[in-house]
Design an enzyme around this catalytic site. Structure first.
Site, PDB file in Angstrom:
ATOM      1  N   TYR A 174     -13.761 -23.564   5.456  1.00 19.84           N
ATOM      2  CA  TYR A 174     -14.257 -23.124   6.658  1.00 19.84           C
ATOM      3  C   TYR A 174     -15.414 -24.162   7.238  1.00 19.84           C
ATOM      4  O   TYR A 174     -16.285 -23.548   8.041  1.00 19.84           O
ATOM      5  CB  TYR A 174     -14.501 -21.844   6.563  1.00 19.84           C
ATOM      6  CG  TYR A 174     -13.741 -20.989   6.030  1.00 19.84           C
ATOM      7  CD1 TYR A 174     -12.451 -20.751   6.691  1.00 19.84           C
ATOM      8  CD2 TYR A 174     -13.853 -20.196   4.677  1.00 19.84           C
ATOM      9  CE1 TYR A 174     -11.388 -19.882   6.191  1.00 19.84           C
ATOM     10  CE2 TYR A 174     -12.919 -19.517   4.094  1.00 19.84           C
ATOM     11  CZ  TYR A 174     -11.716 -19.330   4.764  1.00 19.84           C
ATOM     12  OH  TYR A 174     -10.650 -18.648   4.191  1.00 19.84           O
ATOM     13  N   GLY A 231      -9.899 -14.302  -0.984  1.00 18.80           N
ATOM     14  CA  GLY A 231     -11.140 -13.477  -0.577  1.00 18.80           C
ATOM     15  C   GLY A 231     -12.179 -13.682  -1.786  1.00 18.80           C
ATOM     16  O   GLY A 231     -13.261 -13.257  -1.559  1.00 18.80           O
ATOM     17  N   CYS A 279     -27.722 -27.580  22.239  1.00 20.74           N
ATOM     18  CA  CYS A 279     -28.577 -26.744  23.092  1.00 20.74           C
ATOM     19  C   CYS A 279     -28.373 -25.296  22.901  1.00 20.74           C
ATOM     20  O   CYS A 279     -27.927 -24.457  23.765  1.00 20.74           O
ATOM     21  CB  CYS A 279     -28.452 -26.994  24.483  1.00 20.74           C
ATOM     22  SG  CYS A 279     -28.663 -28.850  24.751  1.00 20.74           S
ATOM     23  N   GLU A 280     -28.500 -24.784  21.744  1.00 25.88           N
ATOM     24  CA  GLU A 280     -28.230 -23.353  21.311  1.00 25.88           C
ATOM     25  C   GLU A 280     -29.415 -23.027  20.287  1.00 25.88           C
ATOM     26  O   GLU A 280     -29.422 -23.496  19.290  1.00 25.88           O
ATOM     27  CB  GLU A 280     -26.860 -22.976  20.713  1.00 25.88           C
ATOM     28  CG  GLU A 280     -25.984 -23.367  21.535  1.00 25.88           C
ATOM     29  CD  GLU A 280     -24.928 -22.231  22.016  1.00 25.88           C
ATOM     30  OE1 GLU A 280     -25.296 -20.998  21.634  1.00 25.88           O
ATOM     31  OE2 GLU A 280     -23.940 -22.218  22.541  1.00 25.88           O
ATOM     32  N   TYR A 309     -22.194 -16.740  11.166  1.00 25.15           N
ATOM     33  CA  TYR A 309     -22.171 -15.573  10.189  1.00 25.15           C
ATOM     34  C   TYR A 309     -23.662 -15.513   9.540  1.00 25.15           C
ATOM     35  O   TYR A 309     -23.672 -14.574   8.630  1.00 25.15           O
ATOM     36  CB  TYR A 309     -21.313 -15.767   9.033  1.00 25.15           C
ATOM     37  CG  TYR A 309     -20.008 -16.049   9.208  1.00 25.15           C
ATOM     38  CD1 TYR A 309     -18.872 -15.214  10.166  1.00 25.15           C
ATOM     39  CD2 TYR A 309     -19.231 -17.419   9.148  1.00 25.15           C
ATOM     40  CE1 TYR A 309     -17.893 -15.456  10.289  1.00 25.15           C
ATOM     41  CE2 TYR A 309     -18.081 -17.586   9.442  1.00 25.15           C
ATOM     42  CZ  TYR A 309     -17.302 -16.571  10.145  1.00 25.15           C
ATOM     43  OH  TYR A 309     -15.892 -17.126  10.415  1.00 25.15           O
ATOM     44  N   GLU A 341      -3.679 -15.584  -2.659  1.00 21.08           N
ATOM     45  CA  GLU A 341      -3.861 -16.695  -1.485  1.00 21.08           C
ATOM     46  C   GLU A 341      -5.429 -17.116  -1.082  1.00 21.08           C
ATOM     47  O   GLU A 341      -6.211 -16.890  -0.502  1.00 21.08           O
ATOM     48  CB  GLU A 341      -3.777 -15.879  -0.182  1.00 21.08           C
ATOM     49  CG  GLU A 341      -2.123 -15.324  -0.184  1.00 21.08           C
ATOM     50  CD  GLU A 341      -2.120 -14.398   1.072  1.00 21.08           C
ATOM     51  OE1 GLU A 341      -3.106 -14.167   1.861  1.00 21.08           O
ATOM     52  OE2 GLU A 341      -0.990 -14.073   1.300  1.00 21.08           O
ATOM     53  N   PRO A 342      -6.024 -17.810  -2.287  1.00 15.90           N
ATOM     54  CA  PRO A 342      -7.138 -18.206  -2.297  1.00 15.90           C
ATOM     55  C   PRO A 342      -7.372 -19.330  -1.576  1.00 15.90           C
ATOM     56  O   PRO A 342      -6.645 -20.353  -1.400  1.00 15.90           O
ATOM     57  CB  PRO A 342      -7.618 -18.463  -3.696  1.00 15.90           C
ATOM     58  CG  PRO A 342      -6.330 -18.901  -4.237  1.00 15.90           C
ATOM     59  CD  PRO A 342      -5.289 -18.455  -3.608  1.00 15.90           C
ATOM     60  N   GLY A 343      -8.704 -19.566  -0.676  1.00 15.03           N
ATOM     61  CA  GLY A 343      -9.194 -20.973  -0.106  1.00 15.03           C
ATOM     62  C   GLY A 343     -10.392 -21.370  -0.358  1.00 15.03           C
ATOM     63  O   GLY A 343     -10.501 -22.131  -1.251  1.00 15.03           O
ATOM     64  N   ARG A 373     -20.633 -22.245  10.297  1.00 15.39           N
ATOM     65  CA  ARG A 373     -20.699 -20.850   9.563  1.00 15.39           C
ATOM     66  C   ARG A 373     -22.459 -20.410   9.580  1.00 15.39           C
ATOM     67  O   ARG A 373     -22.559 -19.058   9.691  1.00 15.39           O
ATOM     68  CB  ARG A 373     -20.298 -21.235   7.974  1.00 15.39           C
ATOM     69  CG  ARG A 373     -19.052 -21.637   7.762  1.00 15.39           C
ATOM     70  CD  ARG A 373     -18.689 -21.694   6.403  1.00 15.39           C
ATOM     71  NE  ARG A 373     -18.488 -20.180   5.843  1.00 15.39           N
ATOM     72  CZ  ARG A 373     -19.293 -19.512   5.043  1.00 15.39           C
ATOM     73  NH1 ARG A 373     -20.366 -20.007   4.595  1.00 15.39           N
ATOM     74  NH2 ARG A 373     -18.898 -18.367   4.932  1.00 15.39           N
TER      75      ARG A 373
END
Ligand code: LLP
Length: 404
Positions: free
Chosen positions: A367, A233, A338-339, A311, A268-270, A307
């Site tokens: 991500y 996190g 098309c969004e 988000y 647990e870092p990503g 992303r």
């Protein structure tokens, strides 16, 4: 990764050259940056000597996993696919932890047979399933319990996981009952208490609050956990403002916690390992002049990097070749999908851009590719690793033939 004479270089290689050779959109990673991030992480937490398990969901490229494993990290996985990839990238099962609320019986069987370090269970139903399987195989299984500490991580609601309304972890009250239950199970060995309160956290105080809840659980349960898994996190800086998570303060709080509770810490870092080590290079297909703004239509889209659409995440966009002259136009960088959410950023005062020029979307190592899709039947981009000026294609660009 920096400009030299106004041209962007990654580990000594001119990015424009790579984009021309391998085409765009193109993910590029800097080995040196990954190494530097790991070194910094280890140095910051040196006094507590943690086991660092890289969160595979943030980037599951096998070559990168192999490099990360060689730099001394284990893995945090959330599916049988991630577990298989981690193992086949050379990461030892004894350095792998498995989280997630919905591990299926097949996933549990595989993890049990591979003798991974910990299965971090997230409910009583899961514990019962692990117990059932462990009896079939006549094995003693190492498990952890994931606590839901009911702590607000003060991050985006979509990536918060530690509040009681979230599906993750077990409440304080239920976890005490479960600890008593597991103590009586012959086939289960309870070794770890784990938490993970969310992602992209920039304030150390939610972590401190979580440590207080963990301490209360330890006191009430009177159980000696060999491991405390604090999850990941740790946030990174996506913008030009210098807001940074104070890891030093977090480390001091952990040391205080460890004075009373002698356990081995797991992280647990990503994102903090791989986030700023990756960029996405994209070419401008068209410039569409509007009334108030100009649309810079890129060849990268929300299927390559979701992303911003998912988000409302902000990623810096920078030119591959710097020029001093800035325009007064407002540029909106969009993809071809098309969004209306297929939009990366709106920027005032960018340098004047023209069709076919290349731009860079920053900090997409975490991500980015792992959340990419084939939406609109678009082939996924290639991935390159640059290591000491050597270029390695670590994922080939998908071909339309693969898709059709
Ligand atoms: N451990 C567990 C149990 C997790 O669920 C996660 C991330 C991590 C570790 C790693 O967190 P990190 O250090 O990378 O923050 N797709 C979102 C992020 C979702 C994170 C999910 N869990 C994004 O693009 O921001």
């Amino acid at each position: 990764m920096k400009y030299k004479n106004n041209e962007f270089f990654i580990d000594g290689v001119k990015l424009e050259k790579l984009a021309k050779k391998y085409s765009t959109p193109l993910y590029c990673y800097s080995y040196n940056k990954i190494k530097e991030n790991i070194k910094y992480f280890k140095k910051t937490f040196k006094t507590i000597n943690p086991l660092i398990c890289f969160s595979v969901k943030s980037n599951s490229n096998k070559v990168l996993l192999r490099e990360i494993g060689k730099l001394g990290l284990g893995a945090d996985v959330v599916s049988i696919g991630e577990l298989m990839k981690a193992i086949s990238s050379g990461i030892k099962p004894k350095n792998i932890v498995f989280s997630g609320v919905g591990k299926t019986p097949d996933e549990l069987k595989y993890a049990i047979n591979k003798k991974i370090l910990l299965i971090n269970a997230e409910s009583k139903s899961e514990i019962l399933e692990i117990e059932r399987i462990s009896k079939i195989y006549n094995k003693k299984v190492n498990i952890g319990l994931r606590l839901n500490p009911n702590t607000d991580a003060k991050t985006l609601s979509q990536i918060s996981t530690g509040k009681k309304e979230n599906k993750f972890g077990i409440s304080e009250k239920s976890i005490l009952e479960l600890i008593e239950y597991i103590k009586k199970c012959k086939n289960l060995k309870l070794r770890c208490l784990s938490v993970h309160i969310g992602s992209q956290i920039l304030d150390h105080r939610p972590y401190e609050k979580t440590l207080n809840v963990l301490e209360r659980v330890l006191r009430k349960s009177k159980f000696n956990f060999e491991y405390i898994d604090l999850g990941g996190g740790m946030g990174i800086n996506y913008s030009d403002n210098k807001k940074k998570l104070n890891l030093r303060k977090y480390c001091i709080s952990i040391r205080k916690f460890l004075k009373k509770n002698k356990s081995k810490i797991i992280f647990e870092p990503g994102r903090s390992i791989i986030g700023n080590a990756g960029i996405l290079v994209s070419k401008i297909t068209y410039i569409k002049k509007g009334n108030k703004k100009n649309f810079i239509i890129l060849d990268a889209a929300m299927n390559d990097l979701i992303r911003p659409a998912l988000y409302n995440a902000k990623h810096r966009i920078i030119p591959i070749k710097k020029r001093n002259k800035k325009t007064n136009k407002i540029y909106e960088f969009v993809g071809p999908i098309c969004e209306s959410t297929d939009k990366f950023s709106t920027i005032k005062k960018f340098q004047e851009l023209s069709q076919k020029e290349l731009i860079i979307i920053c900090d997409v190592g975490a991500y980015g590719m792992s959340l990419s899709s084939n939406y609109n039947v678009r082939a996924k981009p290639a991935e390159l690793l640059v290591k000491n000026s050597k270029i390695q294609v670590i994922t080939k660009r998908q071909s339309l033939k693969d898709l059709i």
